[in-house]
Write a protein that holds these residues in place. Structure first.
Motif, PDB file in Angstrom:
ATOM      1  N   SER A   9       1.363  -2.398 -16.290  1.00  0.00           N
ATOM      2  CA  SER A   9       1.516  -3.736 -15.715  1.00  0.00           C
ATOM      3  C   SER A   9       0.297  -4.629 -15.915  1.00  0.00           C
ATOM      4  CB  SER A   9       1.841  -3.624 -14.222  1.00  0.00           C
ATOM      5  OG  SER A   9       0.775  -2.986 -13.534  1.00  0.00           O
ATOM      6  N   CYS A  70      -3.945  -8.726  -5.810  1.00  0.00           N
ATOM      7  CA  CYS A  70      -3.907  -9.953  -6.610  1.00  0.00           C
ATOM      8  C   CYS A  70      -4.361  -9.610  -8.011  1.00  0.00           C
ATOM      9  CB  CYS A  70      -4.834 -11.023  -6.033  1.00  0.00           C
ATOM     10  SG  CYS A  70      -4.120 -12.047  -4.766  1.00  0.00           S
ATOM     11  N   ALA A  73      -2.661 -13.155 -13.474  1.00  0.00           N
ATOM     12  CA  ALA A  73      -1.459 -13.353 -14.286  1.00  0.00           C
ATOM     13  C   ALA A  73      -1.726 -14.340 -15.420  1.00  0.00           C
ATOM     14  CB  ALA A  73      -0.309 -13.866 -13.413  1.00  0.00           C
ATOM     15  N   GLU A  77      -2.561 -18.387 -12.571  1.00  0.00           N
ATOM     16  CA  GLU A  77      -1.720 -17.776 -11.545  1.00  0.00           C
ATOM     17  C   GLU A  77      -2.118 -16.325 -11.298  1.00  0.00           C
ATOM     18  OE1 GLU A  77       2.540 -20.003 -12.102  1.00  0.00           O
ATOM     19  OE2 GLU A  77       1.956 -18.611 -13.696  1.00  0.00           O
ATOM     20  N   TYR A  79      -0.449 -12.456  -9.696  1.00  0.00           N
ATOM     21  CA  TYR A  79       0.632 -11.655  -9.129  1.00  0.00           C
ATOM     22  C   TYR A  79       0.097 -11.190  -7.782  1.00  0.00           C
ATOM     23  CZ  TYR A  79       2.316 -11.512 -13.939  1.00  0.00           C
ATOM     24  OH  TYR A  79       2.753 -11.852 -15.196  1.00  0.00           O
ATOM     25  N   HIS A  80       0.834 -11.426  -6.716  1.00  0.00           N
ATOM     26  CA  HIS A  80       0.356 -11.162  -5.353  1.00  0.00           C
ATOM     27  C   HIS A  80       1.370 -10.350  -4.572  1.00  0.00           C
ATOM     28  CE1 HIS A  80       0.290 -12.131  -1.034  1.00  0.00           C
ATOM     29  NE2 HIS A  80      -1.008 -12.229  -1.170  1.00  0.00           N
ATOM     30  N   PRO A  96       6.108  -8.828  -3.748  1.00  0.00           N
ATOM     31  CA  PRO A  96       5.457  -9.238  -4.989  1.00  0.00           C
ATOM     32  C   PRO A  96       5.989 -10.582  -5.468  1.00  0.00           C
ATOM     33  CG  PRO A  96       6.118  -6.933  -5.102  1.00  0.00           C
ATOM     34  CD  PRO A  96       6.733  -7.511  -3.850  1.00  0.00           C
ATOM     35  N   LEU A  98       4.694 -14.408  -7.941  1.00  0.00           N
ATOM     36  CA  LEU A  98       3.796 -15.119  -8.839  1.00  0.00           C
ATOM     37  C   LEU A  98       3.392 -16.427  -8.160  1.00  0.00           C
ATOM     38  CD1 LEU A  98       2.570 -15.301 -11.733  1.00  0.00           C
ATOM     39  CD2 LEU A  98       4.672 -16.486 -12.395  1.00  0.00           C
ATOM     40  N   TYR A 171      10.155  -7.884 -13.168  1.00  0.00           N
ATOM     41  CA  TYR A 171       9.392  -8.938 -13.835  1.00  0.00           C
ATOM     42  C   TYR A 171       9.237 -10.122 -12.893  1.00  0.00           C
ATOM     43  CZ  TYR A 171      10.078  -6.361 -18.157  1.00  0.00           C
ATOM     44  OH  TYR A 171      10.070  -5.389 -19.114  1.00  0.00           O
ATOM     45  N   LEU A 172       7.992 -10.550 -12.685  1.00  0.00           N
ATOM     46  CA  LEU A 172       7.735 -11.686 -11.806  1.00  0.00           C
ATOM     47  C   LEU A 172       7.613 -12.986 -12.582  1.00  0.00           C
ATOM     48  CD1 LEU A 172       5.170 -10.018  -9.395  1.00  0.00           C
ATOM     49  CD2 LEU A 172       7.634 -10.300  -9.100  1.00  0.00           C
ATOM     50  N   ARG A 173       7.434 -12.890 -13.880  1.00  0.00           N
ATOM     51  CA  ARG A 173       7.368 -14.076 -14.727  1.00  0.00           C
ATOM     52  C   ARG A 173       8.317 -13.864 -15.887  1.00  0.00           C
ATOM     53  NH1 ARG A 173       1.716 -15.231 -16.763  1.00  0.00           N
ATOM     54  NH2 ARG A 173       1.503 -16.670 -15.040  1.00  0.00           N
TER      55      ARG A 173
END
Length: 183
Positions: A9, A70, A73, A77, A79-80, A96, A98, A171-173
């Motif tokens: 990741s 954190c 990204a 940005e 990822y939190h 989780p 973005l 996937y956050l983005r």
């Protein structure tokens, strides 16, 4: 019980395997070469553990009972996510997501440990947002397959395992690269 955990990741490539109580792992910076690196690392770890891939049945090691993760990204940005210790496991406090550093969710209460390279990349902006709720920062702390495996072992033992064929990444983005016309 034999388990295998893989984490790609971040810029690191991380693999861990367990054979009973024994843990075997590799964790190295791979940059954008995870796809080239991961299979060789899996082979090395499984060989060291004397496990054949066909025999496989299938978090973060951070100080304290309250962790804000954190990860940088890029593109301004992070990822939190935030978790707190709940008995032998962890409870999600902030899912989780973005975020821009100045918009991350503020965890309730104090004595949180900030983990991840986002705290070095956006130190001032995160400090302004999170204020006094963070009592320690560990920017060097990064996800690893070993930590994932340690989190998974008690859940597996408790019967919470899922078929590996149903596992999917989160996937956050959706968009990770700019088109040539957008650069």
């Amino acid at each position: 019980m034999n388990l295998l955990a893989i984490d790609t990741s971040t810029d690191f490539c991380s693999v861990a395997a367990s054979r009973g109580e024994a843990l075997f792992s590799r964790h190295e910076r791979a940059g954008q070469r995870q796809a080239e690196t991961i299979l060789g690392m899996v082979d090395e770890v499984l060989a060291e553990a004397h496990i054949e891939l066909a025999s496989e049945e299938a978090g973060k090691d951070a100080a304290g009972g309250r962790v804000i993760a954190c990860l940088d990204a890029h593109k301004g940005e992070v990822y939190h996510a935030a978790y707190r210790r709940a008995g032998a496991g962890w409870e999600e406090v902030s899912a989780p997501g973005l975020y821009r550093p100045e918009a991350v969710p503020v965890a309730p209460g104090g004595n949180w440990t900030g983990c991840g390279d986002g705290f070095s990349a956006y130190r001032e902006r995160l400090a302004a947002r999170l204020g006094e709720c963070v009592s320690a920062i560990r920017p060097e702390a990064a996800p690893s397959a070993r930590a994932v495996l340690k989190l998974a072992m008690p859940r597996f033992a408790a019967g919470e395992a899922k078929d590996a064929a149903t596992a999917v990444p989160v996937y956050l983005r959706d968009k990770v690269a700019l088109k040539t016309s957008e650069r």
